[in-house]
Design a protein around this motif. Structure first.
Motif, PDB file in Angstrom:
ATOM      1  N   LYS A 117     -22.590 -24.131   0.250  1.00 38.72           N
ATOM      2  CA  LYS A 117     -22.039 -25.145   1.150  1.00 38.72           C
ATOM      3  C   LYS A 117     -22.850 -26.438   1.165  1.00 38.72           C
ATOM      4  O   LYS A 117     -22.298 -27.490   1.457  1.00 38.72           O
ATOM      5  CB  LYS A 117     -21.983 -24.590   2.588  1.00 38.72           C
ATOM      6  CG  LYS A 117     -21.199 -23.305   2.756  1.00 38.72           C
ATOM      7  CD  LYS A 117     -19.701 -23.496   2.638  1.00 38.72           C
ATOM      8  CE  LYS A 117     -19.005 -23.900   3.904  1.00 38.72           C
ATOM      9  NZ  LYS A 117     -18.834 -22.898   4.930  1.00 38.72           N
TER      10      LYS A 117
ATOM     11  N   GLY B  88     -19.260 -30.641  -4.565  1.00 42.91           N
ATOM     12  CA  GLY B  88     -18.669 -30.544  -3.228  1.00 42.91           C
ATOM     13  C   GLY B  88     -19.620 -30.006  -2.170  1.00 42.91           C
ATOM     14  O   GLY B  88     -19.214 -29.298  -1.255  1.00 42.91           O
ATOM     15  N   LEU B  89     -20.890 -30.341  -2.296  1.00 37.43           N
ATOM     16  CA  LEU B  89     -21.879 -29.858  -1.323  1.00 37.43           C
ATOM     17  C   LEU B  89     -22.187 -30.924  -0.274  1.00 37.43           C
ATOM     18  O   LEU B  89     -22.144 -32.124  -0.554  1.00 37.43           O
ATOM     19  CB  LEU B  89     -23.199 -29.506  -2.029  1.00 37.43           C
ATOM     20  CG  LEU B  89     -23.127 -28.545  -3.209  1.00 37.43           C
ATOM     21  CD1 LEU B  89     -24.540 -28.295  -3.747  1.00 37.43           C
ATOM     22  CD2 LEU B  89     -22.471 -27.233  -2.794  1.00 37.43           C
ATOM     23  N   SER B  90     -22.527 -30.485   0.919  1.00 38.04           N
ATOM     24  CA  SER B  90     -23.095 -31.381   1.923  1.00 38.04           C
ATOM     25  C   SER B  90     -24.605 -31.438   1.713  1.00 38.04           C
ATOM     26  O   SER B  90     -25.175 -30.590   1.024  1.00 38.04           O
ATOM     27  CB  SER B  90     -22.777 -30.877   3.333  1.00 38.04           C
ATOM     28  OG  SER B  90     -21.366 -30.835   3.514  1.00 38.04           O
TER      29      SER B  90
ATOM     30  N   LYS C 217     -18.684 -41.541  -0.791  1.00 39.50           N
ATOM     31  CA  LYS C 217     -18.049 -41.397   0.530  1.00 39.50           C
ATOM     32  C   LYS C 217     -17.541 -39.989   0.800  1.00 39.50           C
ATOM     33  O   LYS C 217     -17.136 -39.673   1.916  1.00 39.50           O
ATOM     34  CB  LYS C 217     -16.895 -42.388   0.657  1.00 39.50           C
ATOM     35  CG  LYS C 217     -17.409 -43.816   0.711  1.00 39.50           C
ATOM     36  CD  LYS C 217     -16.481 -44.748   1.450  1.00 39.50           C
ATOM     37  CE  LYS C 217     -17.184 -46.079   1.684  1.00 39.50           C
ATOM     38  NZ  LYS C 217     -16.519 -47.209   1.099  1.00 39.50           N
ATOM     39  N   GLU C 218     -17.513 -39.159  -0.232  1.00 33.15           N
ATOM     40  CA  GLU C 218     -17.044 -37.797  -0.001  1.00 33.15           C
ATOM     41  C   GLU C 218     -18.172 -36.841   0.349  1.00 33.15           C
ATOM     42  O   GLU C 218     -17.918 -35.704   0.745  1.00 33.15           O
ATOM     43  CB  GLU C 218     -16.234 -37.276  -1.205  1.00 33.15           C
ATOM     44  CG  GLU C 218     -16.958 -37.311  -2.534  1.00 33.15           C
ATOM     45  CD  GLU C 218     -16.953 -38.713  -3.144  1.00 33.15           C
ATOM     46  OE1 GLU C 218     -17.729 -39.564  -2.647  1.00 33.15           O
ATOM     47  OE2 GLU C 218     -16.226 -38.948  -4.124  1.00 33.15           O
ATOM     48  N   VAL C 219     -19.416 -37.300   0.197  1.00 31.48           N
ATOM     49  CA  VAL C 219     -20.545 -36.397   0.458  1.00 31.48           C
ATOM     50  C   VAL C 219     -20.960 -36.503   1.931  1.00 31.48           C
ATOM     51  O   VAL C 219     -21.333 -37.582   2.399  1.00 31.48           O
ATOM     52  CB  VAL C 219     -21.741 -36.731  -0.462  1.00 31.48           C
ATOM     53  CG1 VAL C 219     -22.941 -35.847  -0.116  1.00 31.48           C
ATOM     54  CG2 VAL C 219     -21.352 -36.568  -1.927  1.00 31.48           C
ATOM     55  N   SER C 220     -20.892 -35.384   2.647  1.00 29.54           N
ATOM     56  CA  SER C 220     -21.319 -35.365   4.051  1.00 29.54           C
ATOM     57  C   SER C 220     -22.840 -35.224   4.097  1.00 29.54           C
ATOM     58  O   SER C 220     -23.411 -34.391   3.392  1.00 29.54           O
ATOM     59  CB  SER C 220     -20.670 -34.193   4.788  1.00 29.54           C
ATOM     60  OG  SER C 220     -19.267 -34.223   4.632  1.00 29.54           O
TER      61      SER C 220
ATOM     62  N   ALA D  47     -24.573 -33.212  -5.536  1.00 27.21           N
ATOM     63  CA  ALA D  47     -23.802 -32.750  -4.373  1.00 27.21           C
ATOM     64  C   ALA D  47     -22.338 -33.150  -4.511  1.00 27.21           C
ATOM     65  O   ALA D  47     -21.423 -32.368  -4.223  1.00 27.21           O
ATOM     66  CB  ALA D  47     -24.397 -33.332  -3.082  1.00 27.21           C
TER      67      ALA D  47
ATOM     68  N   LEU E 154     -23.412 -24.596  11.980  1.00 30.11           N
ATOM     69  CA  LEU E 154     -22.107 -25.187  11.691  1.00 30.11           C
ATOM     70  C   LEU E 154     -21.636 -24.810  10.292  1.00 30.11           C
ATOM     71  O   LEU E 154     -20.468 -24.472  10.077  1.00 30.11           O
ATOM     72  CB  LEU E 154     -22.238 -26.710  11.808  1.00 30.11           C
ATOM     73  CG  LEU E 154     -20.957 -27.520  11.676  1.00 30.11           C
ATOM     74  CD1 LEU E 154     -20.213 -27.503  13.007  1.00 30.11           C
ATOM     75  CD2 LEU E 154     -21.260 -28.954  11.263  1.00 30.11           C
ATOM     76  N   LEU E 155     -22.551 -24.892   9.325  1.00 28.41           N
ATOM     77  CA  LEU E 155     -22.172 -24.753   7.918  1.00 28.41           C
ATOM     78  C   LEU E 155     -21.926 -23.311   7.505  1.00 28.41           C
ATOM     79  O   LEU E 155     -21.104 -23.048   6.625  1.00 28.41           O
ATOM     80  CB  LEU E 155     -23.269 -25.339   7.026  1.00 28.41           C
ATOM     81  CG  LEU E 155     -23.360 -26.866   6.997  1.00 28.41           C
ATOM     82  CD1 LEU E 155     -24.709 -27.297   6.426  1.00 28.41           C
ATOM     83  CD2 LEU E 155     -22.224 -27.451   6.161  1.00 28.41           C
TER      84      LEU E 155
ATOM     85  N   PHE F 273     -26.402 -35.022   6.598  1.00 32.58           N
ATOM     86  CA  PHE F 273     -27.072 -34.860   7.889  1.00 32.58           C
ATOM     87  C   PHE F 273     -28.548 -35.182   7.670  1.00 32.58           C
ATOM     88  O   PHE F 273     -29.197 -34.557   6.826  1.00 32.58           O
ATOM     89  CB  PHE F 273     -26.939 -33.420   8.394  1.00 32.58           C
ATOM     90  CG  PHE F 273     -25.505 -32.989   8.541  1.00 32.58           C
ATOM     91  CD1 PHE F 273     -24.826 -33.194   9.729  1.00 32.58           C
ATOM     92  CD2 PHE F 273     -24.830 -32.409   7.470  1.00 32.58           C
ATOM     93  CE1 PHE F 273     -23.497 -32.813   9.863  1.00 32.58           C
ATOM     94  CE2 PHE F 273     -23.501 -32.025   7.595  1.00 32.58           C
ATOM     95  CZ  PHE F 273     -22.825 -32.232   8.793  1.00 32.58           C
TER      96      PHE F 273
ATOM     97  N   HIS G 136     -20.110 -39.456   6.967  1.00 32.83           N
ATOM     98  CA  HIS G 136     -18.991 -38.866   6.223  1.00 32.83           C
ATOM     99  C   HIS G 136     -18.667 -37.468   6.733  1.00 32.83           C
ATOM    100  O   HIS G 136     -18.564 -36.516   5.960  1.00 32.83           O
ATOM    101  CB  HIS G 136     -19.281 -38.826   4.713  1.00 32.83           C
ATOM    102  CG  HIS G 136     -19.757 -40.136   4.169  1.00 32.83           C
ATOM    103  ND1 HIS G 136     -20.452 -40.256   3.009  1.00 32.83           N
ATOM    104  CD2 HIS G 136     -19.634 -41.410   4.641  1.00 32.83           C
ATOM    105  CE1 HIS G 136     -20.746 -41.526   2.783  1.00 32.83           C
ATOM    106  NE2 HIS G 136     -20.266 -42.249   3.765  1.00 32.83           N
ATOM    107  N   VAL G 137     -18.555 -37.373   8.022  1.00 31.90           N
ATOM    108  CA  VAL G 137     -18.161 -36.112   8.651  1.00 31.90           C
ATOM    109  C   VAL G 137     -16.829 -36.364   9.356  1.00 31.90           C
ATOM    110  O   VAL G 137     -16.737 -37.289  10.161  1.00 31.90           O
ATOM    111  CB  VAL G 137     -19.239 -35.634   9.658  1.00 31.90           C
ATOM    112  CG1 VAL G 137     -18.729 -34.492  10.517  1.00 31.90           C
ATOM    113  CG2 VAL G 137     -20.506 -35.229   8.911  1.00 31.90           C
ATOM    114  N   PRO G 138     -15.798 -35.566   9.047  1.00 29.91           N
ATOM    115  CA  PRO G 138     -14.496 -35.819   9.676  1.00 29.91           C
ATOM    116  C   PRO G 138     -14.572 -35.627  11.188  1.00 29.91           C
ATOM    117  O   PRO G 138     -15.406 -34.861  11.685  1.00 29.91           O
ATOM    118  CB  PRO G 138     -13.567 -34.782   9.037  1.00 29.91           C
ATOM    119  CG  PRO G 138     -14.382 -33.964   8.112  1.00 29.91           C
ATOM    120  CD  PRO G 138     -15.790 -34.432   8.112  1.00 29.91           C
TER     121      PRO G 138
END
Lengths: 451, 451
Positions: free
Chosen positions: B207, B238-240, B271-274, B234, B144-145, B276, B300-302
């Protein structure tokens, strides 16, 4: 959020898999709100009432919990007990340990014997890989074959969308070749040549041809001459072959029989053509989709390439052991004279007979509807009828409207590919026999109204 | 032949997976010729004698063959019977049907409750995917990434080679960040910043960052502050985050505890950090590697990205159902007062106590060897000792020579990555306690001779 749709790659975004696409999602919503849905979108027999074979499940239960041998003596037939013991000894550590990357050797040896009995040709157990269903095997081989964006794989149209989805995901090119609907969905050499010539003209480096036999979604069964033609074509153009043979037990017409690509490849002595063949526990009369068991075997693959296959497989460690055991149960059914044989034969016979009846009922029923035309369903588990649509409406519209109106969930033909200007849908033949008539009646009424 | 090594792509050819690489292949050969091999290369507890938990296997056996409820009444404790019945009802069609692509909802709800109890935070069952082991989940998220060849993923060095192999296969860039061996293999912010800065300077679009906690191969256990630091890093860039938490039950030092990334992410309100997070049935005290069960959950995944994850998963249909059931058994152990509780607690306690003893024995034993130095093994299942080598010899040479001389199969540090100028190997702590001493003795003697 740190992950956004705009960050995703083209390969991911463009991948499509209609068998579980938006229409199925909508069916799920309707079901949540109490609507009865008849799921004809996916070949998932046990979800529509088909029972698992007792042989499989007794073996699996014993292998999962061998203490049952002592705790519940006499509960299992002696051949089940012996088979489970042999499998457990073969795994060496039971079902809780990773096996070799290729899968348990004892089970691969049984697969090799199964192929020997079926085709009268030998196969090296080390050229067999046990996989989590056939899909994972197909994905491994496509990953192997696609070396860059100019690489192409010939795929039948209509096709099973695993192929298009995986090729897109691996950023290769799908090279479509059309099956001849007017001629029972058979393959023809001119159509193969035309497809290849066009791909070459577009700068595509064609690496392989996929064949699904019996066909999904077409139900066509290839005969020996047809297979020999494909092999000759592959040989002439230096292509490898992927033979998806997961429906090999699903043959319904008297006189038809399954012939494997491996067998014909051997007969015509095409030693330069590399072949990958796939089989699965999910289809046939077993219908064990949830177990995710299957295998692939290859022929005429150089050792250095084989080492790469092993490496790819090793990153995923191994196929699930219950699936490996189910594969053993599939290739080693009880023989006549063994205690489980009568029950196995009765269960198998009943399932295959039912599927055959449904195939006939469904094709005949569909053909009685004006504006729907369906080839004989010779094999596999699907009908792929051609439909005439009012101007401006697509087969996606049709399938969605059918779902909303009747609760019948089918997949639009566009999800499988179809000749320009034609429209189809795919339905399985799996609903219980009494429901098939209902499906046909509801479809007929819907179709009249939709036109 | 139509497939040749020279036709394969760079991605396939360059993929490496040392845990099952040439040294393991050589071990297999030696074993075939009658040599006793002690497999310390892979975390495969049941291959080294660890027993499966009775709870798991009783549930699996009943779910595979529900007729046992009638055929062998009284064989299973009542809580096992009730659990198996609940699972079967949850699957709706038993273990032979494909489930939803995410996995059986009933089981995902149980996973959500497990996370709620562990972290005191809620999770949407639809943000949980049941997978064939954690590896498949990691591969899905990396797929995905990685959107193009300039995309990079930060991976610890040393790392578990699933990460490097998958990133190579998907043609992304591995961005290494070093763990601090002198400081118990902890992460440090300056090391993360340095790694990121260098990647950016090289034109890499970073990413995400992967963290393995407890660490594989290092055994380090991160505390809350360390995790909060990673999250802050992160967030700043801006990292997941990919949190590989498959060893969360393998914590050996008094005072240490497992803290999940999900919990800290919630606490610091990033809340902005995705995120998994991955878990598995293969490790912990279950060691059910063969079942290939596990899950990932995301935060936190759209929604539009979540739809892409669902689509990717749907191409593979679903995780194997036995693995899904094992995941249920993992997240829903018998509670105090239930008939199976005492046995479960005893089996679990014995396994964890044994692992702890072996971790201590092994680290102490290794540290007594001159020229070998090993950090305390705080968690997971491995030691990753540093070794001094004679000039001109690599850790690969060392591991191969060790195998030939002693039958002990370990993986060279180069398979995991290591700081320039250092050499290591990875061994599991899994051999039976009486063999650990033998391993240490044999290693000591080998090491003296090798120098």
């Amino acid at each position: 959020m740190t992950i956004r749709l705009t960050d995703l790659g083209k390969a991911v975004l463009e991948t499509e898999y209609a068998v579980r696409g938006p229409i199925v999602a909508r069916a799920g919503e309707l079901e949540k709100h109490g609507r009865e849905i008849i799921y004809c979108n996916i070949g998932n027999p046990q979800s529509l009432g088909q029972k698992a074979l007792t042989w499989n499940r007794q073996i699996l239960a014993l292998c999962e919990y061998p203490a049952l041998l002592d705790l519940a003596p006499g509960t299992f037939p002696t051949d089940v007990v012996e088979t489970a013991k042999a499998i457990l000894a073969g795994t060496r550590h039971g079902l809780g340990a990773y096996s070799e990357s290729r899968g348990v050797r004892f089970i691969r040896e049984a697969v090799a014997e199964f192929i020997l009995e079926r085709d009268h040709i030998g196969v090296d157990p080390d050229a067999i890989f046990l996989t989590d269903g056939a899909s994972k095997g197909v994905q491994t081989i496509l990953r192997l074959l696609l070396s860059g964006p100019q690489d192409g794989i010939m795929v039948p149209i209509p096709q099973y969308p695993l192929y298009s989805a995986t090729i897109t995901l691996y950023e290769g090119r799908m090279v479509p070749y059309y099956l001849d609907e007017a001629n029972g969905w058979k393959l023809s050499r001119p159509m193969l040549e035309a497809s290849l010539a066009q791909a070459k003209a577009e700068g595509t480096r064609v690496k392989a041809i996929c064949v699904i036999n019996p066909g999904n979604p077409t139900g066509a069964v290839l005969d020996e001459a047809n297979i020999a033609m494909v092999i000759d074509f592959a040989k002439a153009h230096g292509l490898s072959i992927l033979a998806d043979e997961v429906y090999q037990e699903n043959i319904y017409l008297p006189g038809d029989e399954f012939v494997s690509f491996a067998k014909v490849l051997h007969q015509v002595e095409a030693k330069e053509v590399s072949l990958f063949s796939f089989h699965s526990c999910s289809k046939g009369f077993l219908g064990e989709c949830g177990v995710r068991g299957g295998y692939f075997e290859y022929r005429h693959v150089p050792e250095d390439v084989a080492a790469q296959i092993l490496k790819l497989q090793s990153v995923s460690l191994c196929a699930n052991l219950a699936g490996q055991v189910a594969t053993y149960a599939m290739v080693r059914p009880p023989k006549p004279g063994m205690p489980s044989h009568a029950r196995y034969a009765a269960e198998k016979g009943a399932i295959l007979e039912t599927l055959k009846q449904r195939a006939i009922l469904l094709a005949e029923g569909l053909n009685r509807i004006e504006g729907i035309s369906c080839n004989e369903i010779a094999g596999a588990m699907y009908a792929f009828p051609s439909i005439t649509l009012p101007a401006g409406r697509t087969d996606f519209d049709y399938a969605m409207a059918l779902l909303e109106a009747t609760g019948i969930c089918v997949v639009p033909g566009s999800g499988f590919g179809q000749a320009e200007g034609t429209a189809h849908f795919r339905t399985t033949i799996l609903p219980p026999t009494d429901k098939i008539q209902k499906v046909v009646d509801a479809l007929g009424e819907f179709h009249r109204n939709f036109r």
